[in-house]
Enzyme design. Structure first.
Site, PDB file in Angstrom:
ATOM      1  N   ASP A 198      22.654   8.665 -13.129  1.00 47.05           N
ATOM      2  CA  ASP A 198      22.462   7.324 -12.601  1.00 47.05           C
ATOM      3  C   ASP A 198      22.884   6.363 -13.564  1.00 47.05           C
ATOM      4  OD1 ASP A 198      21.357   8.130 -10.395  1.00 47.05           O
ATOM      5  OD2 ASP A 198      19.305   8.218 -11.151  1.00 47.05           O
ATOM      6  N   ASP A 257      23.066   9.689  -6.252  1.00 47.05           N
ATOM      7  CA  ASP A 257      22.150   8.984  -5.891  1.00 47.05           C
ATOM      8  C   ASP A 257      22.724   7.352  -5.968  1.00 47.05           C
ATOM      9  OD1 ASP A 257      19.687   8.250  -4.658  1.00 47.05           O
ATOM     10  OD2 ASP A 257      18.674   9.447  -6.152  1.00 47.05           O
ATOM     11  N   CYS A 263       4.747  11.488 -19.000  1.00 47.40           N
ATOM     12  CA  CYS A 263       5.734  12.567 -19.046  1.00 47.40           C
ATOM     13  C   CYS A 263       5.337  13.524 -20.168  1.00 47.40           C
ATOM     14  CB  CYS A 263       7.223  12.603 -18.906  1.00 47.40           C
ATOM     15  SG  CYS A 263       7.738  11.854 -17.360  1.00 47.40           S
ATOM     16  N   ARG A 309      12.590   5.476   1.694  1.00 45.31           N
ATOM     17  CA  ARG A 309      13.952   5.125   1.915  1.00 45.31           C
ATOM     18  C   ARG A 309      14.464   5.835   3.099  1.00 45.31           C
ATOM     19  NH1 ARG A 309      16.448   5.780  -3.635  1.00 45.31           N
ATOM     20  NH2 ARG A 309      15.677   3.353  -3.640  1.00 45.31           N
ATOM     21  N   TYR A 310      14.112   7.153   3.176  1.00 41.14           N
ATOM     22  CA  TYR A 310      14.782   7.961   4.361  1.00 41.14           C
ATOM     23  C   TYR A 310      13.515   7.888   5.548  1.00 41.14           C
ATOM     24  CZ  TYR A 310      17.449   9.859   0.628  1.00 41.14           C
ATOM     25  OH  TYR A 310      18.558   9.882  -0.293  1.00 41.14           O
ATOM     26  N   CYS A 364      12.572  12.060 -21.423  1.00 41.15           N
ATOM     27  CA  CYS A 364      13.996  12.484 -21.373  1.00 41.15           C
ATOM     28  C   CYS A 364      14.652  11.264 -21.845  1.00 41.15           C
ATOM     29  CB  CYS A 364      14.482  13.051 -20.025  1.00 41.15           C
ATOM     30  SG  CYS A 364      13.476  14.611 -19.723  1.00 41.15           S
ATOM     31  N   ARG A 422      13.979   6.353 -14.801  1.00 41.67           N
ATOM     32  CA  ARG A 422      12.815   5.474 -14.691  1.00 41.67           C
ATOM     33  C   ARG A 422      12.412   4.954 -16.229  1.00 41.67           C
ATOM     34  NH1 ARG A 422      10.397   9.405 -10.449  1.00 41.67           N
ATOM     35  NH2 ARG A 422      11.330   8.789  -8.796  1.00 41.67           N
ATOM     36  N   ARG A 478      10.656  10.874   5.252  1.00 44.87           N
ATOM     37  CA  ARG A 478      10.069  11.323   3.981  1.00 44.87           C
ATOM     38  C   ARG A 478       9.798  10.080   2.873  1.00 44.87           C
ATOM     39  NH1 ARG A 478      14.980  12.987   5.301  1.00 44.87           N
ATOM     40  NH2 ARG A 478      16.520  12.842   3.660  1.00 44.87           N
ATOM     41  N   CYS A 511      16.563   9.562 -18.416  1.00 44.86           N
ATOM     42  CA  CYS A 511      15.564   9.369 -17.532  1.00 44.86           C
ATOM     43  C   CYS A 511      16.053   8.107 -17.003  1.00 44.86           C
ATOM     44  CB  CYS A 511      14.037   9.119 -18.166  1.00 44.86           C
ATOM     45  SG  CYS A 511      13.147   8.922 -16.825  1.00 44.86           S
ATOM     46  N   LYS A 520      20.946   9.653  -1.304  1.00 48.84           N
ATOM     47  CA  LYS A 520      21.915  10.579  -2.318  1.00 48.84           C
ATOM     48  C   LYS A 520      22.997  10.889  -1.181  1.00 48.84           C
ATOM     49  CE  LYS A 520      17.534  12.822  -3.891  1.00 48.84           C
ATOM     50  NZ  LYS A 520      16.839  11.960  -3.234  1.00 48.84           N
TER      51      LYS A 520
END
Length: 437
Positions: free
Chosen positions: A302, A339, A134, A121-122, A138, A143, A125, A141, A346
């Site tokens: 999100d 985000d 995981c 995206r950037y 969570c 994702r 990076r 989450c 971000k």
């Protein structure tokens, strides 16, 4: 460190022959993760109402549950509904409320994936997804669409293709390993990934996002730390959301990483009913820095499916920042970000400290509400700069200088770029211009 009474109760319920050494074995913790309601009730010695059971069972059909025995032991059973550990780990019927605007992939990570396991995206990076497992699922989450899905487990072949993409793009200097949780990979497998990335000359920094210090602190072992040390510079970002998660076991894990020379940061998600309180957030950031972890990001929750009950107004995040800036050490203050949906990345959100400005003066306010001024220079010319970067033999005459194409706002601010505006491709006025030509 002896086990707590709750931990003793849980370990005996799982296996009455297990010892504290089993409890502190991260693989034992993973083998005995709690994934169903009956086990949950048995281990905590509680009984949910029929309505609670029905809601629970309906929710896990869409969004499964997985909790380590360690994290389960932190739940305050005398006030579960208000307990931040319970709310982050146990399914809620609110997760089935899919609101208008909710998305399976709100950050468009899949759309920005030019190679297997890669989100680019950037400019300099990339995100490298090396796991979809995981230690705990969570409830907030972003994702949820992938984590725990057997059909999306990254293979060694797909990870290799992702690394090949990084190798073929010299602009990439920073690689973030994420998932799932990279620390759930076997030591030798993680070592292989880090070694392959370290062979790429233009990769300067490797970062790893993990929640194991929070929900599975026993995963941080001397052997793991040694692997990380071998491939420095490696940065580790943790994910503490509440100071109640900062147990002695968590402190030990963080200490082992910090003593191993690993720089540590923390990414907190702002969650309604969990940490949306200035006092709670201040307690958390103080606990973090006391344990050598720099608060890095405070995320606005999100727009993933089923997270509406966790979201706060953006104003709540601003209020929390107002309670931190000036009221505690500067390095205790995380950057509050949204985000952006659609893959915009971000976007920092801050209180407004710049009140007004004129040609030669700016008007500012501080955290107390004091209003002050700062005088601008009467004239300003860049020292030794003719604004012709292509032929510069002054400021840019530096070894290892890296010039890249400016994009976005940077492009508009650049003296060497003649672009005067950025226009969305869907702009109606410009579409009319083209049609009329």
């Amino acid at each position: 460190m002896p086990l707590s009474p709750t931990q003793e109760q849980i370990i005996n319920s799982i296996d009455n022959e297990a010892t504290s050494s089993h409890w502190k074995d991260w693989k034992w913790q993973m083998r005995n993760s709690i994934r169903d309601l009956d086990t949950f009730e048995t281990l905590l010695n509680i009984t949910l109402s029929p309505d609670q059971r029905n809601v629970f069972n309906e929710t896990v059909k869409k969004f499964p549950m997985s909790i380590t025995p360690y994290y389960l032991s932190l739940i305050n059973t005398s006030d579960m509904e208000n307990d931040p550990v319970f709310r982050q780990s146990v399914p809620s019927h609110h997760e089935l409320d899919i609101m208008k605007g909710d998305m399976a992939d709100p950050l468009h990570e899949d759309q920005d994936s030019p190679a297997p396991c890669v989100t680019h995206r950037y400019p300099d990076r990339v995100l490298l997804l090396v796991s979809n497992t995981c230690p705990m699922y969570c409830r907030h989450c972003t994702r949820k669409r992938k984590v725990g899905d057997q059909d999306t487990i990254p293979t060694k072949t797909s990870i290799s293709k992702g690394i090949d993409y990084i190798r073929s793009n010299p602009a990439i200097r920073d690689v973030l390993l994420s998932g799932g949780d990279p620390f759930l990979l076997p030591d030798d497998y993680l070592d292989w990934i880090l070694e392959e990335l370290r062979k790429i000359e233009h990769v300067e920094i490797i970062r790893i996002g993990t929640r194991t210090p929070v929900v599975l602190p026993y995963r941080i072992t001397p052997e793991l730390v040694q692997i990380l040390r071998k491939h420095q510079p490696v940065w580790v970002n943790t994910h503490f959301n509440h100071s109640r998660e900062m147990t002695q076991s968590a402190r030990n894990a963080l200490s082992m990483l910090a003593d191993g020379g690993i720089p540590l940061g923390n990414q907190t998600v702002l969650l309604s009913g969990i940490n949306d309180c200035p006092r709670i957030m201040k307690a958390l950031v103080h606990q973090l820095v006391k344990n050598r972890v720099r608060p890095y990001y405070l995320y606005q929750c999100d727009l993933s499916e089923g997270l509406s009950h966790f979201r706060t107004p953006v104003g709540k995040g601003i209020e929390i920042l107002e309670s931190l800036i000036g009221h505690t050490s500067g390095f205790c203050v995380p950057t509050y970000v949204i985000d952006a949906p659609g893959g915009g990345g971000k976007i920092p959100v801050m209180p407004n400290y710049l009140i007004s400005w004129s040609t030669n003066k700016v008007v500012l306010r501080n955290y107390e509400g004091v209003i002050t001024t700062y005088k601008e220079p009467d004239s300003y010319e860049p020292t030794f700069c003719d604004r012709n970067c292509d032929s510069c033999d002054l400021l840019l005459k530096l070894e290892d200088a890296d010039e890249t194409k400016a994009i976005g706002i940077e492009q508009l601010l650049s003296d060497h770029d003649q672009t005067i505006s950025l226009v969305p491709s869907s702009n109606a006025r410009h579409s009319r211009r083209k049609a009329e030509q």
